[in-house]
Design a protein around this motif. Sequence first.
Motif, PDB file in Angstrom:
ATOM      1  N   GLY A 135       0.979  -1.087   0.040  1.00 17.06           N
ATOM      2  CA  GLY A 135      -0.059  -0.335   0.274  1.00 17.06           C
ATOM      3  C   GLY A 135       1.203   1.259   0.063  1.00 17.06           C
ATOM      4  O   GLY A 135       0.630   2.293  -0.715  1.00 17.06           O
ATOM      5  N   LEU A 136       1.798   1.142   0.489  1.00 17.91           N
ATOM      6  CA  LEU A 136       2.547   2.783   0.491  1.00 17.91           C
ATOM      7  C   LEU A 136       4.021   2.565  -0.383  1.00 17.91           C
ATOM      8  O   LEU A 136       3.385   3.670  -1.194  1.00 17.91           O
ATOM      9  N   VAL A 137       3.773   1.428  -1.171  1.00 20.51           N
ATOM     10  CA  VAL A 137       4.389   1.644  -2.462  1.00 20.51           C
ATOM     11  C   VAL A 137       3.637   2.360  -3.357  1.00 20.51           C
ATOM     12  O   VAL A 137       4.140   2.932  -3.829  1.00 20.51           O
ATOM     13  N   TRP A 138       2.957   1.823  -3.044  1.00 21.28           N
ATOM     14  CA  TRP A 138       1.684   2.084  -4.304  1.00 21.28           C
ATOM     15  C   TRP A 138       1.117   3.643  -4.482  1.00 21.28           C
ATOM     16  O   TRP A 138       0.827   4.622  -4.859  1.00 21.28           O
ATOM     17  N   GLN A 139       0.631   3.842  -3.213  1.00 19.68           N
ATOM     18  CA  GLN A 139       0.695   5.549  -2.393  1.00 19.68           C
ATOM     19  C   GLN A 139       1.324   6.352  -3.541  1.00 19.68           C
ATOM     20  O   GLN A 139       1.026   7.484  -3.653  1.00 19.68           O
ATOM     21  N   TRP A 140       2.941   5.909  -3.273  1.00 15.63           N
ATOM     22  CA  TRP A 140       4.338   7.547  -3.559  1.00 15.63           C
ATOM     23  C   TRP A 140       3.652   7.115  -5.204  1.00 15.63           C
ATOM     24  O   TRP A 140       3.706   8.215  -5.671  1.00 15.63           O
ATOM     25  N   ILE A 141       3.865   6.185  -5.299  1.00 14.69           N
ATOM     26  CA  ILE A 141       4.098   5.586  -7.415  1.00 14.69           C
ATOM     27  C   ILE A 141       2.372   6.593  -7.413  1.00 14.69           C
ATOM     28  O   ILE A 141       2.625   7.503  -8.177  1.00 14.69           O
ATOM     29  N   LEU A 142       1.372   6.174  -7.211  1.00 16.34           N
ATOM     30  CA  LEU A 142       0.040   7.156  -7.224  1.00 16.34           C
ATOM     31  C   LEU A 142       0.225   8.832  -7.015  1.00 16.34           C
ATOM     32  O   LEU A 142      -1.875   9.300  -7.437  1.00 16.34           O
ATOM     33  N   ASP A 145       2.023  14.005  -7.283  1.00 16.31           N
ATOM     34  CA  ASP A 145       3.382  15.023  -7.803  1.00 16.31           C
ATOM     35  C   ASP A 145       4.686  14.464  -7.675  1.00 16.31           C
ATOM     36  O   ASP A 145       5.684  14.692  -8.300  1.00 16.31           O
ATOM     37  N   TYR A 146       4.619  13.578  -6.662  1.00 16.65           N
ATOM     38  CA  TYR A 146       5.970  12.186  -7.009  1.00 16.65           C
ATOM     39  C   TYR A 146       5.985  11.259  -7.331  1.00 16.65           C
ATOM     40  O   TYR A 146       6.866  11.039  -7.923  1.00 16.65           O
ATOM     41  N   GLY A 147       4.824  10.594  -8.242  1.00 24.70           N
ATOM     42  CA  GLY A 147       4.876   9.530  -8.634  1.00 24.70           C
ATOM     43  C   GLY A 147       4.891   9.525 -10.165  1.00 24.70           C
ATOM     44  O   GLY A 147       5.095  10.306 -10.740  1.00 24.70           O
ATOM     45  N   LEU A 148       3.733   8.390 -10.883  1.00 25.73           N
ATOM     46  CA  LEU A 148       3.421   8.508 -11.761  1.00 25.73           C
ATOM     47  C   LEU A 148       3.550   9.602 -13.029  1.00 25.73           C
ATOM     48  O   LEU A 148       3.665  10.216 -13.719  1.00 25.73           O
ATOM     49  N   GLN A 149       2.345  10.516 -12.541  1.00 27.16           N
ATOM     50  CA  GLN A 149       2.215  11.511 -12.846  1.00 27.16           C
ATOM     51  C   GLN A 149       3.390  12.925 -12.992  1.00 27.16           C
ATOM     52  O   GLN A 149       3.661  13.477 -14.227  1.00 27.16           O
ATOM     53  N   GLY A 150       3.323  12.908 -12.265  1.00 30.43           N
ATOM     54  CA  GLY A 150       5.025  13.588 -12.091  1.00 30.43           C
ATOM     55  C   GLY A 150       6.128  13.431 -12.916  1.00 30.43           C
ATOM     56  O   GLY A 150       6.262  15.139 -13.656  1.00 30.43           O
ATOM     57  N   VAL A 151       6.106  12.706 -12.903  1.00 28.59           N
ATOM     58  CA  VAL A 151       7.129  11.583 -14.125  1.00 28.59           C
ATOM     59  C   VAL A 151       7.272  12.401 -15.134  1.00 28.59           C
ATOM     60  O   VAL A 151       7.900  12.788 -16.250  1.00 28.59           O
TER      61      VAL A 151
END
Lengths: 308, 410
Positions: A135-142, A145-151
């Motif tokens: 859950g924490l991993v995907w919270q960051w990926i999603l 600001d920092y995850g997929l959208q940001g990249v």
Amino acid sequence: MSVVDHRTAIAGPAKGKPNRLTKNLSSKVAAIPMILTALVVFVGCTIWTIVYSFTSSRLLPKGNFVGLDQYERLWGSSRWLISISNLMWYGVCSLVLTLVIGFTLAALLDRKIRFENTFRSIFLFPFALSFIVTGLVWQWILNPDYGLQGVVRSWGWESFSFDPLYNPDIVIFGILIAGIWQGSGLIMCIMLAGLRGIDEDIWKAARVDGIGTVKTYLVVIIPMMRPVFVTSLVLIAAGIIKLYDLVVAQTSGGPGLSSQVPAMYVYDYMFKAQNLGQGFAASTMMLLSVVIILIPYIYLQFKGTSRG
Amino acid sequence: MSKLLKSLLVGTALTCASAASATELEVTHWWTSGGEAAAVSELASAWNATGNSWVDGAIAGSGSTARPIIISRILGGDPMAVTQLNHGRQAEELIEAGLMLDLTDVAEAGKWKDVVVPPNLLDSCTVDGKIYCVPLNIHSWQWLWLSNKAFADAGVPTPANWDEFIADADALRAAGKVPLAVGAQGWQQAGAFGVMSVAVAGKDAWLAVNVDKDADMAAGPEYAKVFNAAVVARDMSKGGNVQDWNQATNMVITGAAGGQIMGDWAQGEFQIAGQKAGDEYECLPGLGVSAMLDTAGDAFYFPLNKDPEITAAQKELAALMMSPEVQVAFNLKKGSLPVRGDIDMSSANECMQKGLEILASGNILPSGDMSLSADTQAQLEDLMAEFWSSDAMSSADAQERFADIIDSAD
């Protein structure tokens, strides 16, 4: 121990008809603690919970019965209805997608590819992580600001938008992604084991008859793997009903109430709201849904043994 | 085997020896933000100075995370020596079940009845004429914290009341600020709503709904105004995307947000950040509309313990917590108001002085924790979490469900 065994073994046939109670007495004696645990801890506590779900217990269990009041309130609560609808969406999607992805991956690995072991480990690896970590991993990926959208935005696609965890309408699918990522590896392994159990001769016969590979899988192999599918189904279904930690780690039920699930309702009302009766009523409804899943399973199992 | 026995015996002997010289008391609480941790260390050092030892059992997360853990430990027969709870109805059933230590003799020796102001604090610790908890401080929800920097950046003067604040919302937006910081957790949203209802609907309507559970009043025109105000506040809070209250307070501290409706515990955060009331931030009690404070707060409960030595130490700590020195030291750090009316708080800052004045004038309300059960509060928090998170719920729908909850409240 062995003495008892020995005697029953002799006494049994001497009477002509073996006594079912004394047959394998030592193993029955050995099973008593487990049977007691099952009866007292599982069945006993379940019955206790169901009984107290008809009371108005608050912080401590109390015996003042109020009939179906708790259930009426439960089904009138919008939070519970949201939880149920979330669980349905998550359940149906996760069941179908996990089975499809798991089987497809297993079939691909089964085509005697190179580095099979490596791929298998990679796909199975997420299962070694707990739901909280997942859950924490995907919270960051999603995280927008920092995850997929940001990249993707930093690559120049400024209008790209993918923030399921912050959008109340689709937040449950953000959780679904993490759930599938975590769970499909295990299903793949079970499926692979099933595929390896299929006799080579079946494949040879299919080839002789000129049936294509995909068609062989769909028409011949899958029906032969029924027990494997039943096992996978039960594993996935149990995972769906107890969905809790993944949601807590990713969204803790938010935004608002939009990613609430029944298990969170049970916990919150039993402990935070100090309303045991309401929590018990909700957990009884969860038990009911498990029973609804278990009955077809037992039926399928029973059908299997009587035929074989 | 004998070796194991021996080491066990030695172990027991050691514990006995250490227990004789100083009693260790395990204290559970949920004070983990910067200002809170500073305040609790005041308590700990005061207790350690008596030769005893304070075993800190901080539980991270807010009260709603910590309370279930605390309560299940008490019910499970593994009680801590001392625990924080909000006085009011949370511990009602634990006391009735006889799981809490009776502190009446300590209270009588310390003349708590004479020194605790307002007296309803002690009333909410009292069950059947016996006192079961030590009120430690007074916290009130009715504060609006405003960032002078944010308003200066937006080119408008810092507002003096809620209506001016609403009028400045557009200017704040234009300057790239979030006008109102609200953490996306039910208790914060329900709290902010409660503050708005006192300010908008007035004291009598608030009392009718929260104390008398008058569902007609909750469905009536006074509360319709509150829900309309809440819709405005909801629009002002868009774009915040923070969860914890101290993150929201931090937005006010850094000037990223115009203001926050939060209890006076937020003050500890401003203090840690080195800001001063009147310079960097402003505080408006009762949203600048009605200077009225509720008297919620933290209290310490002492779960019943079999060991007489621990019981004696528990009573000693209870008396210490009420002592004037500890009250002053603790409350200055915590940003809360002391429960004693007879101590010198002249070193308190501007906001606390405002609060003390209101307390002295008697414009006080019972707290939500005192009048509503945990069950009702949980339902209200659920409703507010749903209401604040999206525009889908209109003020009329929300009000209808609010009235239903009040109707079924006990």
